[in-house]
Design a protein around this motif. Structure first.
Motif, PDB file in Angstrom:
ATOM      1  N   GLU A 103      88.928  20.615  69.049  1.00 54.74           N
ATOM      2  CA  GLU A 103      89.302  21.211  70.332  1.00 54.74           C
ATOM      3  C   GLU A 103      90.161  22.455  70.102  1.00 54.74           C
ATOM      4  O   GLU A 103      89.956  23.489  70.723  1.00 54.74           O
ATOM      5  N   LEU A 104      91.111  22.350  69.172  1.00 56.80           N
ATOM      6  CA  LEU A 104      91.960  23.503  68.874  1.00 56.80           C
ATOM      7  C   LEU A 104      91.121  24.646  68.316  1.00 56.80           C
ATOM      8  O   LEU A 104      91.391  25.810  68.552  1.00 56.80           O
ATOM      9  N   ARG A 128      90.141  11.692  62.205  1.00 56.30           N
ATOM     10  CA  ARG A 128      90.536  12.990  62.756  1.00 56.30           C
ATOM     11  C   ARG A 128      90.565  14.065  61.666  1.00 56.30           C
ATOM     12  O   ARG A 128      90.242  15.228  61.910  1.00 56.30           O
ATOM     13  N   ASP A 158      86.756   4.621  73.396  1.00 56.47           N
ATOM     14  CA  ASP A 158      87.336   4.952  74.699  1.00 56.47           C
ATOM     15  C   ASP A 158      88.691   4.311  74.930  1.00 56.47           C
ATOM     16  O   ASP A 158      89.246   4.389  76.013  1.00 56.47           O
ATOM     17  N   PHE A 218      98.933  11.477  58.544  1.00 55.90           N
ATOM     18  CA  PHE A 218     100.382  11.308  58.630  1.00 55.90           C
ATOM     19  C   PHE A 218     100.811   9.858  58.469  1.00 55.90           C
ATOM     20  O   PHE A 218     100.078   8.934  58.801  1.00 55.90           O
ATOM     21  N   GLN A 219     102.052   9.693  58.013  1.00 55.05           N
ATOM     22  CA  GLN A 219     102.559   8.347  57.760  1.00 55.05           C
ATOM     23  C   GLN A 219     102.583   7.492  59.024  1.00 55.05           C
ATOM     24  O   GLN A 219     102.152   6.357  59.007  1.00 55.05           O
ATOM     25  N   HIS A 220     103.081   8.072  60.121  1.00 54.11           N
ATOM     26  CA  HIS A 220     103.155   7.290  61.361  1.00 54.11           C
ATOM     27  C   HIS A 220     102.012   7.633  62.296  1.00 54.11           C
ATOM     28  O   HIS A 220     102.160   7.589  63.507  1.00 54.11           O
ATOM     29  N   PHE A 221     100.918   8.028  61.737  1.00 55.31           N
ATOM     30  CA  PHE A 221      99.628   8.250  62.413  1.00 55.31           C
ATOM     31  C   PHE A 221      99.593   9.494  63.276  1.00 55.31           C
ATOM     32  O   PHE A 221      98.608  10.214  63.283  1.00 55.31           O
ATOM     33  N   ALA A 222     100.679   9.758  64.055  1.00 51.18           N
ATOM     34  CA  ALA A 222     100.724  10.928  64.942  1.00 51.18           C
ATOM     35  C   ALA A 222      99.507  11.018  65.839  1.00 51.18           C
ATOM     36  O   ALA A 222      98.880  12.061  65.959  1.00 51.18           O
ATOM     37  N   LEU A 223      99.149   9.901  66.467  1.00 49.23           N
ATOM     38  CA  LEU A 223      98.078   9.937  67.465  1.00 49.23           C
ATOM     39  C   LEU A 223      98.701  10.237  68.819  1.00 49.23           C
ATOM     40  O   LEU A 223      99.764   9.718  69.135  1.00 49.23           O
ATOM     41  N   LEU A 224      98.021  11.065  69.615  1.00 45.50           N
ATOM     42  CA  LEU A 224      98.559  11.413  70.927  1.00 45.50           C
ATOM     43  C   LEU A 224      98.325  10.244  71.884  1.00 45.50           C
ATOM     44  O   LEU A 224      97.182   9.873  72.130  1.00 45.50           O
ATOM     45  N   PRO A 225      99.399   9.655  72.422  1.00 47.34           N
ATOM     46  CA  PRO A 225      99.260   8.415  73.185  1.00 47.34           C
ATOM     47  C   PRO A 225      98.516   8.596  74.499  1.00 47.34           C
ATOM     48  O   PRO A 225      98.014   7.638  75.067  1.00 47.34           O
ATOM     49  N   ASN A 226      98.433   9.842  74.991  1.00 49.54           N
ATOM     50  CA  ASN A 226      97.794  10.060  76.286  1.00 49.54           C
ATOM     51  C   ASN A 226      96.294  10.335  76.161  1.00 49.54           C
ATOM     52  O   ASN A 226      95.614  10.514  77.157  1.00 49.54           O
ATOM     53  N   ARG A 227      95.782  10.380  74.920  1.00 49.88           N
ATOM     54  CA  ARG A 227      94.365  10.679  74.731  1.00 49.88           C
ATOM     55  C   ARG A 227      93.626   9.461  74.209  1.00 49.88           C
ATOM     56  O   ARG A 227      94.182   8.676  73.462  1.00 49.88           O
ATOM     57  N   GLN A 269      99.033  26.321  72.286  1.00 47.53           N
ATOM     58  CA  GLN A 269      98.320  25.040  72.226  1.00 47.53           C
ATOM     59  C   GLN A 269      99.287  23.887  71.971  1.00 47.53           C
ATOM     60  O   GLN A 269      99.111  22.803  72.520  1.00 47.53           O
ATOM     61  N   GLU A 301     106.665  14.562  64.351  1.00 48.11           N
ATOM     62  CA  GLU A 301     105.393  14.377  63.649  1.00 48.11           C
ATOM     63  C   GLU A 301     104.209  14.830  64.499  1.00 48.11           C
ATOM     64  O   GLU A 301     103.220  15.328  63.978  1.00 48.11           O
ATOM     65  N   MET A 302     104.351  14.668  65.833  1.00 53.24           N
ATOM     66  CA  MET A 302     103.277  15.102  66.739  1.00 53.24           C
ATOM     67  C   MET A 302     103.122  16.625  66.698  1.00 53.24           C
ATOM     68  O   MET A 302     102.013  17.149  66.637  1.00 53.24           O
ATOM     69  N   PHE A 329      90.633  16.253  68.361  1.00 45.14           N
ATOM     70  CA  PHE A 329      91.741  17.171  68.644  1.00 45.14           C
ATOM     71  C   PHE A 329      91.645  18.480  67.842  1.00 45.14           C
ATOM     72  O   PHE A 329      91.754  19.569  68.396  1.00 45.14           O
TER      73      PHE A 329
END
Lengths: 401, 310
Positions: free
Chosen positions: A132-133, A177, A159, A112-121, B199, B185-186, A129
């Motif tokens: 995991e799904l 990912r 980490d 994705f353009q704006h990375f879409a990384l989950l900030p809590n992981r 999920q 996007e998320m 991810f």
């Protein structure tokens, strides 16, 4: 050979009750006329293409040209209003929810353009991810995620949280990912658009070298023509939801299909496409700093030159030695010539050709091309540069300057 | 000057509501009685249990919990505050109030958070709920006491009912807000990697909305406490009852002390619920981290042993 991905008269109209808008579209009304009539936007307006397996297919266009919409039709994030999109010969729009999830989880991954990384992981958990799904057990998915992180050079960050990484690193995580899913198709939605120019060039280079190993089918969306020309095996230029031309970089540059494409490529400086590495050549002779002065002289004679580049361990460039400096040493039967090594003119591998040219003009000798670690990659001679420029369409533009 | 009066019949709005509540009592009293019995049994048991423990032990336990999820200073101040309440002789009332607030908030959250989630899934429900939430928040809370007393009689349960209605809007709204603020996007990313609806909710939306949801929980607790005095008007026991009593007797000394006890309870609960989910370092998070590191180390040692054995 059948196509990996194929679009047949693909139309995507945004909004509900698209029947009327579709009818107007089939009657041949333009995009703006359809908006006026129905208030609905035609995202993709009747597109046909085939993407072969292992190919990097670049979709390029200005913002609003429908390139991201088209990309999202491939993994069914958006469903076509009419027409069909086939992945491995199967129509995406006919799949049920379960099959669609399987397709996304196993066949296609996306960057994705704006990375879409989950900030809590953590970085590892972000990379894992998708696994995991898919229900891969904890230990296994962590192990695979860490392997993927090694392949993008981020194992030390495994980490950390995404906020601690720079933009370029975040996108490497995004890439890891996608890679860890081991799917055949990689969709990239302006992946380097949010990065600054230097990092972008580096990432492009990495993608190209990575692609040599993994050989995925890549669909790459961008608005940057240089990027498209650099990466794309084939390029599709989009405008107002339709494809204006599909072809290789050469075909598009030399035979633009219409005025729009011609104007679109006017913005490109042809000399920018090539970098120093791509026009460098391996010299006929080299000498190592551990070899003797007489060996160096012998090689100079063979190569009919009066200087040689000197390499240290692991191809590291040390400098160059001149014939006139070596002759006295050879007469005195001195073996080592390390005292007379001079500094060589170097350019880094990703220097664009325009800059190489100005560098070369001010240098008497050939330029050594080195990578970021100072490793010798080849030389650029005056003749190489002129020949390369002559071959390109933009050569005359350079001669003026 | 006399206003010209329009000779229109008055709409029987209030009568309609009263008729509706009476109809509920007449036809569904079995359900209300059951709910009432269960809730009063649960809160009674909770109160009795907490009062059975000596206040000092309870204060120590509370302080440790507070230390774990906040920091040392907050824990010490809370301990001093709670000890002060004990010293003022208001400990049993504090426990009753605590139970009322905790049970009321628990019910409000169990109903409120899922409602907030459902509102993000259905635009119709969202449009339907919005005015109802406005209504619940702006209607003077005293008004809830009337149907509460009619439906559940006198005691702790109608107090709970009024507390739940008054405290439920913030968790609903803030859950809804938190989830709708998750970047598109998320969500797109999780779907593109093969996530199903559940999920997407569990692994993306709820974790990212957690700070907002916790703000809702915090607000819910604060509103719950502010209902304490009002609920005591229909017989809910606790600190509110003491405030009401001192008001009727114009007993400033007792009024101030019981009021102060409510403030202390409110501050303790606020500090406890404010930090959760904010991602701040707390003693508890450090302990968890240490445990995880220990486990990791153990695992690697095991691996090495296995490798060596092989």
């Amino acid at each position: 050979m059948t196509a990996k991905i194929e679009a047949k008269n693909l139309v995507k109209i945004y909004g509900e009750n698209t029947d009327k808008a579709l009818e107007l579209f089939n009657q041949g009304l333009s995009r703006s006329e359809i908006i006026q009539e129905t208030g609905l936007t035609v995202g993709v307006a009747g597109v046909n293409f085939e993407i072969a397996e292992g190919e990097i297919f670049v979709i390029i266009g200005l913002s609003g040209s429908g390139k991201s919409t088209l990309l999202r039709c491939i993994n069914g994030l958006l469903m076509p209003t009419s027409g069909s999109l086939l992945v491995d010969g199967k129509a995406v729009e006919e799949l049920n929810e379960e099959q669609l999830r399987k397709l996304r989880g196993e066949e296609i991954s996306m960057v994705f353009q704006h990375f879409a990384l989950l900030p809590n992981r953590t970085i590892t958990d972000n990379v894992a991810f998708g696994l995991e799904l898919r229900g891969v057990p904890y230990e296994e998915r962590r192990e695979r995620a860490q392997k993927a992180l090694i392949s993008v050079g981020l194992e030390e960050w495994k980490d950390k949280l995404p906020d601690e990484l720079s933009g370029g690193m975040k996108q490497r995580v995004g890439l890891a990912r996608a890679l860890v899913m081991e799917s055949g198709i990689l969709l990239m939605d302006e992946p380097f658009g949010a990065l600054d120019a230097l990092i972008r060039a580096e990432m492009q280079e990495e993608l190209v070298s990575l692609q040599r190993e993994i050989k995925k089918t890549v669909v790459f969306v961008t608005h940057d023509l240089d990027e498209a020309l650099r990466l794309g095996d084939r390029i599709a230029i989009m405008r107002d939801g339709a494809i204006e031309q599909i072809g290789t970089a050469d075909e598009i540059l030399s035979e633009p299909a219409n005025d729009y494409v011609d104007r679109f490529i006017q913005g490109v400086d042809v000399s920018k496409i090539l970098d120093a590495r791509s026009i460098s050549k391996w010299p006929r002779e080299l000498v190592r700093d551990t070899e003797s002065a007489s060996v160096a002289l012998h090689r100079m004679k063979k190569a009919d030159t009066d200087y040689l580049f000197v390499l240290g361990p692991r191809y590291k460039l040390v400098g160059l030695v001149m014939k006139e400096d070596l002759l006295p040493l050879a007469q005195k039967r001195e073996k080592s010539f390390t005292d007379v090594i001079k500094e060589a003119n170097t350019v880094s591998a990703d220097t664009i050709m325009r800059d190489v040219y100005s560098e070369l003009r001010s240098a008497e000798k050939d330029l050594a091309v080195v990578d970021e670690n100072g490793r010798f990659l080849g030389v650029i001679t005056h003749s190489v540069l002129l020949m390369t420029l002559d071959e390109r369409k933009g050569g005359d533009g350079i001669a003026e300057s | 000057m006399v206003l010209p009066s329009l000779e229109l019949p008055k709409l029987p709005l209030g009568d309609a509501i009263e008729w509706f509540v009476r109809w509920l009592i007449k036809n569904l009293s079995v359900i209300f009685d059951f709910v009432s019995d269960v809730l009063s049994a649960v809160s009674g048991a909770l109160s009795d249990g907490l009062l059975w423990v000596h206040p000092v032990i309870l204060i120590i336990i509370f302080s440790i919990i507070i230390w774990l999820i906040t920091n040392k200073l907050t824990a010490i101040l809370s301990a001093i505050g709670l000890a002060l309440v004990w010293n003022m002789g208001l400990w049993p009332e504090l426990v009753d109030t605590l139970v009322l607030v905790v049970v009321g908030v628990a019910i409000a959250l169990v109903i409120g958070i899922p409602t907030g989630i459902l509102m993000t899934r259905s635009r119709k429900l969202e449009g339907f709920m919005r005015p109802i939430l406005d209504f619940m928040q702006t209607m003077p809370p005293f008004v809830y006491l009337i149907p509460a007393a009619m439906l559940f009689g006198i005691g702790v349960v109608p107090g709970l009912f009024a507390t739940v209605i008054f405290a439920i809007p913030p968790p609903v709204r803030l859950t809804y807000l938190g989830i709708t603020q998750v970047p598109l996007e998320m969500k797109e990313m999780s779907i593109a990697f093969g996530a199903n609806d559940r999920q997407v909710l569990r692994k993306v939306e709820l974790p990212l909305a957690l700070p907002s949801i916790m703000a809702g929980v915090n607000q819910c607790i604060m509103l719950g406490i502010s209902m304490v005095v009002i609920a005591s008007m229909i017989g809910a026991r606790g600190l509110g009852e003491v405030v009401l009593y001192s008001l009727s007797r114009l007993d400033l000394s007792l009024g101030f002390e019981s009021g102060l006890a409510i403030v202390i309870l409110a501050m303790v609960l606020d500090r406890m619920s404010r930090n959760v989910g904010s991602g701040k370092q707390t003693p508890l998070s450090r302990l968890i981290e240490k445990y995880n590191n220990y486990r990791k180390q153990k695992k690697e040692e095991n691996k090495e042993e296995i490798e060596q054995a092989a």
